[in-house]
Write a protein that holds these residues in place. Structure first.
Motif, PDB file in Angstrom:
ATOM      1  N   ASN A  73       1.773   0.203  -3.980  1.00 16.47           N
ATOM      2  CA  ASN A  73       0.790  -0.553  -3.197  1.00 16.47           C
ATOM      3  C   ASN A  73       1.430  -1.328  -2.045  1.00 16.47           C
ATOM      4  O   ASN A  73       0.720  -1.920  -1.230  1.00 16.47           O
ATOM      5  N   TYR A  74       2.781  -1.354  -2.004  1.00 20.23           N
ATOM      6  CA  TYR A  74       3.483  -2.132  -0.976  1.00 20.23           C
ATOM      7  C   TYR A  74       4.197  -1.204   0.021  1.00 20.23           C
ATOM      8  O   TYR A  74       4.734  -0.161  -0.359  1.00 20.23           O
ATOM      9  N   LEU A  75       4.208  -1.621   1.264  1.00 19.16           N
ATOM     10  CA  LEU A  75       4.916  -0.897   2.317  1.00 19.16           C
ATOM     11  C   LEU A  75       6.402  -0.837   1.975  1.00 19.16           C
ATOM     12  O   LEU A  75       7.003  -1.845   1.593  1.00 19.16           O
ATOM     13  N   CYS A  76       7.011   0.349   2.093  1.00 13.85           N
ATOM     14  CA  CYS A  76       8.452   0.507   1.861  1.00 13.85           C
ATOM     15  C   CYS A  76       9.161   0.551   3.208  1.00 13.85           C
ATOM     16  O   CYS A  76       8.947   1.479   4.002  1.00 13.85           O
ATOM     17  N   LEU A  77      10.002  -0.429   3.480  1.00 14.45           N
ATOM     18  CA  LEU A  77      10.682  -0.515   4.773  1.00 14.45           C
ATOM     19  C   LEU A  77      11.687   0.621   4.956  1.00 14.45           C
ATOM     20  O   LEU A  77      11.924   1.083   6.074  1.00 14.45           O
TER      21      LEU A  77
ATOM     22  N   THR B  88       2.949  -8.349   8.926  1.00 15.77           N
ATOM     23  CA  THR B  88       2.487  -8.645   7.567  1.00 15.77           C
ATOM     24  C   THR B  88       3.508  -9.482   6.796  1.00 15.77           C
ATOM     25  O   THR B  88       4.723  -9.293   6.946  1.00 15.77           O
ATOM     26  N   GLU B  89       2.999 -10.381   5.993  1.00 12.98           N
ATOM     27  CA  GLU B  89       3.879 -11.184   5.132  1.00 12.98           C
ATOM     28  C   GLU B  89       3.992 -10.576   3.744  1.00 12.98           C
ATOM     29  O   GLU B  89       4.954 -10.833   3.022  1.00 12.98           O
ATOM     30  N   THR B  90       3.003  -9.774   3.357  1.00 14.79           N
ATOM     31  CA  THR B  90       2.965  -9.247   1.987  1.00 14.79           C
ATOM     32  C   THR B  90       3.318  -7.766   1.898  1.00 14.79           C
ATOM     33  O   THR B  90       3.818  -7.317   0.867  1.00 14.79           O
ATOM     34  N   GLY B  91       3.030  -6.991   2.957  1.00 13.53           N
ATOM     35  CA  GLY B  91       3.206  -5.546   2.876  1.00 13.53           C
ATOM     36  C   GLY B  91       2.222  -4.878   1.935  1.00 13.53           C
ATOM     37  O   GLY B  91       2.343  -3.690   1.625  1.00 13.53           O
ATOM     38  N   ASP B  92       1.231  -5.613   1.476  1.00  9.46           N
ATOM     39  CA  ASP B  92       0.241  -5.110   0.521  1.00  9.46           C
ATOM     40  C   ASP B  92      -0.782  -4.254   1.262  1.00  9.46           C
ATOM     41  O   ASP B  92      -1.400  -4.707   2.227  1.00  9.46           O
ATOM     42  N   ARG B  93      -0.958  -3.029   0.806  1.00 11.06           N
ATOM     43  CA  ARG B  93      -1.877  -2.098   1.475  1.00 11.06           C
ATOM     44  C   ARG B  93      -3.270  -2.706   1.655  1.00 11.06           C
ATOM     45  O   ARG B  93      -3.927  -2.481   2.668  1.00 11.06           O
ATOM     46  N   ASP B  94      -3.697  -3.485   0.695  1.00  8.78           N
ATOM     47  CA  ASP B  94      -5.058  -4.020   0.739  1.00  8.78           C
ATOM     48  C   ASP B  94      -5.218  -5.143   1.754  1.00  8.78           C
ATOM     49  O   ASP B  94      -6.338  -5.579   2.024  1.00  8.78           O
TER      50      ASP B  94
ATOM     51  N   LEU C 130      -4.261  -4.654   4.817  1.00 12.65           N
ATOM     52  CA  LEU C 130      -4.372  -3.936   6.087  1.00 12.65           C
ATOM     53  C   LEU C 130      -5.834  -3.570   6.336  1.00 12.65           C
ATOM     54  O   LEU C 130      -6.433  -2.835   5.559  1.00 12.65           O
ATOM     55  N   THR C 131      -6.423  -4.138   7.382  1.00 15.37           N
ATOM     56  CA  THR C 131      -7.819  -3.813   7.700  1.00 15.37           C
ATOM     57  C   THR C 131      -7.947  -3.420   9.177  1.00 15.37           C
ATOM     58  O   THR C 131      -7.382  -4.109  10.026  1.00 15.37           O
ATOM     59  N   PRO C 132      -8.672  -2.345   9.483  1.00 14.03           N
ATOM     60  CA  PRO C 132      -9.182  -1.393   8.494  1.00 14.03           C
ATOM     61  C   PRO C 132      -8.041  -0.637   7.827  1.00 14.03           C
ATOM     62  O   PRO C 132      -6.913  -0.627   8.329  1.00 14.03           O
ATOM     63  N   GLY C 133      -8.353  -0.003   6.708  1.00 16.25           N
ATOM     64  CA  GLY C 133      -7.318   0.685   5.941  1.00 16.25           C
ATOM     65  C   GLY C 133      -6.899   1.997   6.589  1.00 16.25           C
ATOM     66  O   GLY C 133      -7.376   2.369   7.659  1.00 16.25           O
ATOM     67  N   VAL C 134      -5.974   2.681   5.940  1.00 11.25           N
ATOM     68  CA  VAL C 134      -5.511   3.991   6.420  1.00 11.25           C
ATOM     69  C   VAL C 134      -5.700   5.015   5.309  1.00 11.25           C
ATOM     70  O   VAL C 134      -5.928   4.667   4.153  1.00 11.25           O
TER      71      VAL C 134
END
Length: 655
Positions: free
Chosen positions: A110-114, A156-162, A164-168
């Motif tokens: 659920n988190y962005l991987c750098l 982003t501070e969290t990298g949490d997909r949720d 991100l608006t709108p989503g992808v």
């Protein structure tokens, strides 16, 4: 300073969120506090509008032990973290003289991987990695999504997909995320110090309240390696969903495509002998799957057992080889290797599980028009797992608007591994159930109408009398209809028919995103919305836009559902009533949830219409009706049309 009482704390919290204190909420808070004090377990049925989030948050914050709150839906997680917890913590701070910390924790993917974002994605056909940002045309949907993700990563501070608006799309997100098996590990990753998933874990370790989801709770229980921090209290909200979510996590799948991907990923890291062995096993499995017919496998056929053992042994040889071929590889190669290992380990685990043929597993073939055949395995029951893993060493509170089926908690309790309420034994968790009611006056606000005169639905479609009844009800209601169907085919057929004969707009699930459809439904009172499973549980539209909820038939599981039929048979072989324990309980839960779509606020009025005469005529009908809100009950078709017309007129007059 004297310790503040629970009613004082609850009063402060309710005022802070702008709510209204309900007797049911007070009763719930007191029961939760008692269970935590006693070290016992609690099932709480709290109707819509009770304010159950504060009913459990206030007593756990007052108690001071670390708590994990697991929910089924993203919407509730966000509500807890963004609204209920911040306001409650601030409201209780002057009384408790402390400010508990809270954090959200989800699975790694659920988190962005750098590392993925900056170094690229392992690609099966090439050595090394490829850059999806280079590969995707900037004008394509994927290209635009990826460019937006790159920009978002800087802010982003969290990298949490949720967040991100709108989503992808899932495809775009898959380019910038990893599973826990694919992750290099913070100590070996160049971006480990900045990792969003690791930061979320660290925040959770320090938090007094950790908000997570049912899936992560299941992974924590099943996989043995703790994902969640140690905690003394567990709250399971939307608990009616827990068994199906745990079953989903415990289900394994093998497809030819998945096996072939694992072969391609591993081939470049192992010697020719190991790669050939895996390739040969994959080809044998694929040939078998081309002939697979959908349905349960009571026993594993000899040719399938042979193919699975060949896959298992080949995968084990590749895993061993992958562990011994490390040389001066840099991080880029590590990432490719890690994805290869993860793919092969997944194949090995499922092949070995099915080949072992446990009596506690159900195995079946599925076939999809688009994706081809798959081989699936799921636990016959998760009740033993839940009893052993969930209820040990902590107090557990499970809450939902629908836990009391057929008039008691024992059906849901049994699915969770609990003995009947009041039965005690050395290894049995001690629990009690409490129904704190609802702030709504169901007999005055709603009618339950059963169309007793209709023909009993058969297995096939073509219910002309049902569609005629539906059209007349919608006309009387002036639109305002949520149509809940037991299959997508039935929803599509009804929508097509109604669009041809009614001037009321009919929206159909699948024709737009669910969120957009619900917004359009809520915006226009004449509009109807038809759909299947997610609408039975996911619609919250108070007011005049939803004054008629129609169920086309009792939502029993399909007779050819391999897992449900296996569970039903197991209950019967143990001397129980399989139909009531599995099929009727499944239907009761969905009908209770579906009927709950009607009354969402104290001013709501309307009708729940069930177009299946079995709810009135069959012996199990009373069990199903007892699971639904206590609406005024009728089978009089003329009475219900007059009532709908009156509700329609009142709604128009109020505009």
């Amino acid at each position: 300073m004297t310790k503040p009482s629970l009613p004082e704390l609850l009063h402060a919290a309710v005022a802070a969120v702008g709510g209204v204190e309900r007797p049911g909420q007070v009763a719930m808070a007191e029961a939760v506090a008692q269970a935590i004090d006693d070290g016992t377990h609690l099932l709480v049925q709290a109707g819509t509008g009770t304010g159950k989030s504060l009913g459990y948050l206030v007593p756990v914050l007052a108690h001071g032990d670390r708590v994990v709150v697991a929910t089924a839906t993203l919407a509730l997680q966000r509500q807890l973290v963004e609204r209920d917890l911040p306001r409650t913590v601030e409201a209780l701070h002057p009384l408790l003289r402390r400010r508990p910390d809270f954090a959200m924790l989800k699975g790694r993917s659920n988190y962005l991987c750098l590392h993925r974002l900056h170094e690229g994605v392992p690609q099966e056909e090439e050595d090394g990695l490829f850059d999806p940002f280079e590969a995707a045309a900037p004008t394509s949907k994927l290209g635009r999504d990826l460019l937006r993700l790159r920009d978002w990563s800087d802010e982003t501070e969290t990298g949490d997909r949720d967040d991100l608006t709108p989503g992808v799309s899932d495809r775009a997100w898959g380019q910038v995320s990893v599973t826990s098996r694919e992750c290099l590990g913070a100590s070996r990753c160049a971006y480990g110090a900045e990792c969003f998933a690791e930061a979320a874990r660290e925040r959770a370790k320090l938090a007094d309240v950790v908000v997570t989801n049912h899936a992560l709770l299941a992974i924590d229980a099943i996989e043995g390696a703790p994902v969640l921090p140690q905690h003394e209290v567990l709250i399971v909200d939307e608990a009616h969903e827990l068994v199906s979510r745990v079953t989903g996590v415990a289900t394994g799948e093998l497809t030819p495509g998945q096996v072939n991907r694992a072969v391609r990923r591993a081939a470049k890291f192992v010697d020719e002998k190991a790669a050939d062995q895996m390739q040969t096993a994959a080809e044998g499995f694929e040939r078998l799957m081309e002939l697979a017919l959908p349905g349960r496998l009571q026993e594993i056929p000899e040719d399938l057992a042979y193919a699975l053992m060949a896959l298992r042994d080949a995968a084990r040889a590749v895993i061993t080889a992958l562990g011994g071929t490390r040389d001066r590889s840099g991080q880029d190669e590590d990432a490719v290797r890690k994805q290869a290992v993860a793919s092969v380990e997944s194949v090995h685990a499922v092949a070995e599980r099915i080949a072992n043929g446990s009596e506690y597993d159900v195995v079946w073939y599925e076939r999809h028009d688009r994706f081809g055949a798959s081989l699936r395995v799921a636990p016959l029951s998760v009740s033993g797992l839940l009893r052993d893993k969930l209820f040990a060493d902590r107090s557990v509170v499970l809450t939902s608007a629908t836990l009391k089926l057929g008039g008691d908690f024992n059906g849901v309790g049994a699915s969770l591994g609990l003995a009947a309420e009041g039965v005690e034994g050395e290894d049995l968790p001690v629990w009690r159930g409490i129904d704190v009611g609802s702030p709504f006056d169901y007999p005055k606000q709603g009618i339950l109408y059963v169309a007793r005169h209709l023909a009993t639905p058969g297995r096939e479609g073509g219910r002309t009398d049902m569609v005629d009844e539906l059209a007349e009800l919608i006309e009387a209601a002036g639109g305002r209809t949520l149509g809940l169907f037991s299959s997508m085919r039935a929803a599509q057929a009804a929508a097509e028919e109604l669009r041809g004969r009614s001037d009321k707009p009919v929206l159909l699930q699948g024709e737009d995103t669910l969120g957009e459809l619900i917004k359009a439904f809520a915006r226009d009172a004449e509009t109807c919305l038809f759909g299947t499973l997610s609408l039975w549980q996911g619609v919250d539209v108070p007011g005049p836009s939803c004054q008629l909820v129609v169920m086309d038939r009792i939502p029993f599981p399909r007779p050819d559902d391999p897992l449900m039929s296996a569970r039903q048979k197991a209950v019967e072989e143990a001397g129980g009533n399989g139909f009531m324990a599995v099929a009727a309980t499944h239907a009761a839960l969905l009908m209770a949830q579906g009927a709950g779509r009607l009354v969402r606020a104290t001013g709501d009025r309307g009708v729940v219409a069930v177009l299946d005469p079995r709810l009135a005529n069959a012996r199990y009908g009373s069990f199903l009706r007892a699971s639904m809100p206590d609406f005024w009950y009728t089978t009089d078709r003329n009475q219900v049309r007059r009532s709908l017309a009156a509700i329609d007129q009142a709604a128009k007059a109020a505009v």
